[in-house]
Design a protein around this motif. Structure first.
Motif, PDB file in Angstrom:
ATOM      1  N   PHE A 188       3.851  10.626  -8.465  1.00 26.08           N
ATOM      2  CA  PHE A 188       3.114  10.513  -7.208  1.00 26.08           C
ATOM      3  C   PHE A 188       3.904  11.172  -6.090  1.00 26.08           C
ATOM      4  O   PHE A 188       5.128  11.054  -6.008  1.00 26.08           O
ATOM      5  N   THR A 189       3.193  11.891  -5.216  1.00 28.88           N
ATOM      6  CA  THR A 189       3.799  12.480  -4.030  1.00 28.88           C
ATOM      7  C   THR A 189       3.341  11.693  -2.812  1.00 28.88           C
ATOM      8  O   THR A 189       2.158  11.735  -2.452  1.00 28.88           O
ATOM      9  N   PRO A 190       4.243  10.946  -2.160  1.00 28.63           N
ATOM     10  CA  PRO A 190       3.828  10.137  -1.007  1.00 28.63           C
ATOM     11  C   PRO A 190       3.509  10.994   0.206  1.00 28.63           C
ATOM     12  O   PRO A 190       4.039  12.097   0.370  1.00 28.63           O
ATOM     13  N   ARG A 229       0.832  -1.216   0.000  1.00 27.70           N
ATOM     14  CA  ARG A 229       0.000   0.000   0.000  1.00 27.70           C
ATOM     15  C   ARG A 229       0.860   1.257   0.000  1.00 27.70           C
ATOM     16  O   ARG A 229       1.998   1.244   0.467  1.00 27.70           O
ATOM     17  N   LEU A 230       0.257   2.335  -0.503  1.00 33.91           N
ATOM     18  CA  LEU A 230       0.949   3.620  -0.567  1.00 33.91           C
ATOM     19  C   LEU A 230      -0.076   4.744  -0.493  1.00 33.91           C
ATOM     20  O   LEU A 230      -1.082   4.720  -1.199  1.00 33.91           O
ATOM     21  N   MET A 231       0.190   5.724   0.372  1.00 34.86           N
ATOM     22  CA  MET A 231      -0.718   6.867   0.523  1.00 34.86           C
ATOM     23  C   MET A 231      -0.074   8.135  -0.040  1.00 34.86           C
ATOM     24  O   MET A 231       1.140   8.309   0.043  1.00 34.86           O
ATOM     25  N   GLY A 232      -0.905   9.012  -0.603  1.00 33.70           N
ATOM     26  CA  GLY A 232      -0.394  10.272  -1.118  1.00 33.70           C
ATOM     27  C   GLY A 232      -1.303  10.878  -2.169  1.00 33.70           C
ATOM     28  O   GLY A 232      -2.516  10.640  -2.168  1.00 33.70           O
ATOM     29  N   VAL A 233      -0.694  11.626  -3.094  1.00 30.43           N
ATOM     30  CA  VAL A 233      -1.453  12.375  -4.106  1.00 30.43           C
ATOM     31  C   VAL A 233      -0.789  12.192  -5.464  1.00 30.43           C
ATOM     32  O   VAL A 233       0.441  12.244  -5.572  1.00 30.43           O
ATOM     33  N   PHE A 234      -1.593  12.002  -6.515  1.00 33.32           N
ATOM     34  CA  PHE A 234      -1.058  11.922  -7.867  1.00 33.32           C
ATOM     35  C   PHE A 234      -0.512  13.289  -8.288  1.00 33.32           C
ATOM     36  O   PHE A 234      -1.061  14.335  -7.927  1.00 33.32           O
ATOM     37  N   PHE A 251       9.884   6.547   3.589  1.00 36.50           N
ATOM     38  CA  PHE A 251      10.608   6.175   2.385  1.00 36.50           C
ATOM     39  C   PHE A 251      12.000   6.788   2.374  1.00 36.50           C
ATOM     40  O   PHE A 251      12.255   7.820   3.021  1.00 36.50           O
ATOM     41  N   THR A 252      12.888   6.191   1.615  1.00 35.35           N
ATOM     42  CA  THR A 252      14.221   6.750   1.425  1.00 35.35           C
ATOM     43  C   THR A 252      14.127   7.914   0.439  1.00 35.35           C
ATOM     44  O   THR A 252      13.174   7.994  -0.349  1.00 35.35           O
ATOM     45  N   GLU A 279      15.683   8.208  -2.183  1.00 33.84           N
ATOM     46  CA  GLU A 279      15.700   7.620  -3.522  1.00 33.84           C
ATOM     47  C   GLU A 279      14.292   7.196  -3.946  1.00 33.84           C
ATOM     48  O   GLU A 279      13.902   7.393  -5.107  1.00 33.84           O
ATOM     49  N   ASN A 280      13.529   6.612  -3.010  1.00 31.30           N
ATOM     50  CA  ASN A 280      12.148   6.237  -3.303  1.00 31.30           C
ATOM     51  C   ASN A 280      11.311   7.457  -3.663  1.00 31.30           C
ATOM     52  O   ASN A 280      10.544   7.445  -4.635  1.00 31.30           O
ATOM     53  N   ILE A 281      11.442   8.510  -2.864  1.00 30.07           N
ATOM     54  CA  ILE A 281      10.664   9.741  -3.089  1.00 30.07           C
ATOM     55  C   ILE A 281      11.017  10.361  -4.432  1.00 30.07           C
ATOM     56  O   ILE A 281      10.141  10.809  -5.186  1.00 30.07           O
ATOM     57  N   GLU A 282      12.316  10.368  -4.749  1.00 29.35           N
ATOM     58  CA  GLU A 282      12.760  10.934  -6.028  1.00 29.35           C
ATOM     59  C   GLU A 282      12.217  10.122  -7.199  1.00 29.35           C
ATOM     60  O   GLU A 282      11.795  10.688  -8.226  1.00 29.35           O
ATOM     61  N   GLU A 283      12.210   8.791  -7.061  1.00 27.20           N
ATOM     62  CA  GLU A 283      11.690   7.946  -8.137  1.00 27.20           C
ATOM     63  C   GLU A 283      10.206   8.190  -8.374  1.00 27.20           C
ATOM     64  O   GLU A 283       9.751   8.280  -9.517  1.00 27.20           O
ATOM     65  N   LEU A 284       9.433   8.312  -7.292  1.00 28.69           N
ATOM     66  CA  LEU A 284       7.998   8.581  -7.424  1.00 28.69           C
ATOM     67  C   LEU A 284       7.753   9.952  -8.049  1.00 28.69           C
ATOM     68  O   LEU A 284       6.822  10.131  -8.833  1.00 28.69           O
ATOM     69  N   ASP A 285       8.600  10.905  -7.712  1.00 32.67           N
ATOM     70  CA  ASP A 285       8.450  12.273  -8.202  1.00 32.67           C
ATOM     71  C   ASP A 285       8.819  12.390  -9.680  1.00 32.67           C
ATOM     72  O   ASP A 285       8.174  13.124 -10.436  1.00 32.67           O
ATOM     73  N   LYS A 286       9.852  11.675 -10.107  1.00 31.94           N
ATOM     74  CA  LYS A 286      10.334  11.803 -11.483  1.00 31.94           C
ATOM     75  C   LYS A 286       9.675  10.825 -12.448  1.00 31.94           C
ATOM     76  O   LYS A 286       9.450  11.147 -13.622  1.00 31.94           O
TER      77      LYS A 286
END
Length: 372
Positions: free
Chosen positions: A69-71, A36-41, A77-78, A80-87
């Motif tokens: 996606f913005t968690p 699961r993952l929470m956030g905003v597209f 998250f690390t 790196e995870n946040i950057e991957e979701l953002d890019k």
């Protein structure tokens, strides 16, 4: 596939809904982020414009692409995870379920006319017993910043030394070295702040009144000169600009008269708005004070009330505050920039944000506006 990118935008993305995602067990996202993952597209301006066209067609296609996606801050998250979701985002076909609260929904991106800042909370501060108590509180706050060895903003430094002088606090040699190398213009600003404190506390002497008036007049003339410079840049015929935009110029002078500096965000590198950049932003991008043919043609204006612009700037900076501080920790001599596809998205608008290495806001304005 259970979901297409168009369905996700139509059901959740266009409303900036806070969602909970569930991933297919055999998906790459399941391995990286869990079940699961929470956030905003998250969408760029170009993506959002294109999707608005697509979902209004008679026959809507179903495509499988990655959606940024913005968690939620609750997710651990690390970077790196946040950057991957953002890019790059998550694959639409990797989703097995999407859920969100049943709250009222509005597409703020296409909303026309003047907007209200959402979810504002007004906090009533306890009453302060006179100017002296207020000045002592200001000095206490500045002392805390000084002792933490965090940098002052330009006006904070003027306040710090002016209040020290006002209250007769002795300064040691280390303190004096921080006194901006004794520059005459800086010393005059410090002296004016000291006299302003005495004036407000009704302790100013007759001998000090003339000096107070002279320094205040010099400050007013400087502020007007900054506005006059913006007027000169606003059109080829200055006289025509002065006549055509007289009411807006008067409003600009009124709103700027009491402005000194606004600390937008505290931190290891304080982020602040100077008087000069305040005038620049309001003269070019605020509808009530936008002046000149050169600025009004092709310049996007804020879709908010005049009094909300500074609060809006704080909202935008807050969205990327961690990124700003990390940038200046690693790149002390390079400006922080978010523009184009990396523009900051807040409440239906995409904003260009440029911050100088000093922490001073250099540029801030919207890329898009729903006219009407």
């Amino acid at each position: 596939m259970n979901f297409s990118s168009e369905e996700i935008y139509s059901l959740y993305g266009q409303y900036d809904s806070f969602v909970t995602l569930e991933f297919n067990f055999n998906s790459e996202e399941f391995e990286k982020f869990g079940s699961r993952l929470m956030g905003v597209f998250l969408y760029t301006l170009e993506e959002r414009r294109e999707l608005e066209k697509v979902i209004n067609q008679k026959e809507v296609p179903r495509t499988d692409v990655k959606i940024k996606f913005t968690p939620s801050d609750l997710e651990r998250f690390t970077p790196e995870n946040i950057e991957e979701l953002d890019k790059y985002g998550i694959q639409a076909s990797s989703l097995s379920a999407v859920s969100s609260l049943n709250l009222p929904r509005k597409n703020r991106f296409i909303e026309k006319g003047t907007k209200e800042i959402p979810n504002q909370i007004i906090i009533q501060l306890p009453p302060i017993n006179g100017w002296q108590e207020l000045n002592r509180m200001r000095l206490g706050q500045l002392n805390s910043i000084y002792q933490s060895e965090k940098p002052f903003t330009p006006y904070q430094e003027i306040e710090y030394w002016g209040l020290h002088s006002h209250f007769g606090i002795k300064m040691n040699k280390t303190d004096i070295k921080r006194f901006s190398n004794g520059q005459d213009s800086f010393i005059k600003k410090v002296r004016l702040l000291e006299l302003e404190c005495k004036y407000h506390e009704l302790t100013i002497t007759e001998e000090q009144i003339n000096e107070f008036v002279d320094l205040t007049l010099a400050k007013i003339l400087y502020k007007n000169a900054v506005i006059d410079k913006e007027i000169q840049m606003s059109g080829d015929n200055v006289k025509k600009v002065m006549a055509t935009y007289k009411e807006k110029i008067d409003d600009l002078r009124k709103c700027c008269s009491s402005f000194e500096e606004d600390v937008i965000r505290y931190g290891d590198r304080p982020i602040y708005l100077t008087y000069e950049r305040f005038v620049h932003i309001y003269a070019r991008h605020v509808s009530e004070t936008q002046i000149g043919e050169r600025f009004s043609a092709g310049k996007t204006v804020f879709q908010y009330k005049f009094d909300d612009i500074r609060y809006l700037l704080k909202m935008v900076v807050d969205c990327v505050s961690d990124e700003i501080q990390e940038h200046f920790r690693s790149s002390t001599d390079q400006p922080f920039r978010r523009m184009g596809k990396r523009a900051v998205y807040v409440d239906g608008h995409y904003y260009r944000l440029v911050i100088e290495p000093t922490g001073s806001i250099l540029d801030f304005h919207p890329f898009n506006i729903a006219e009407g």
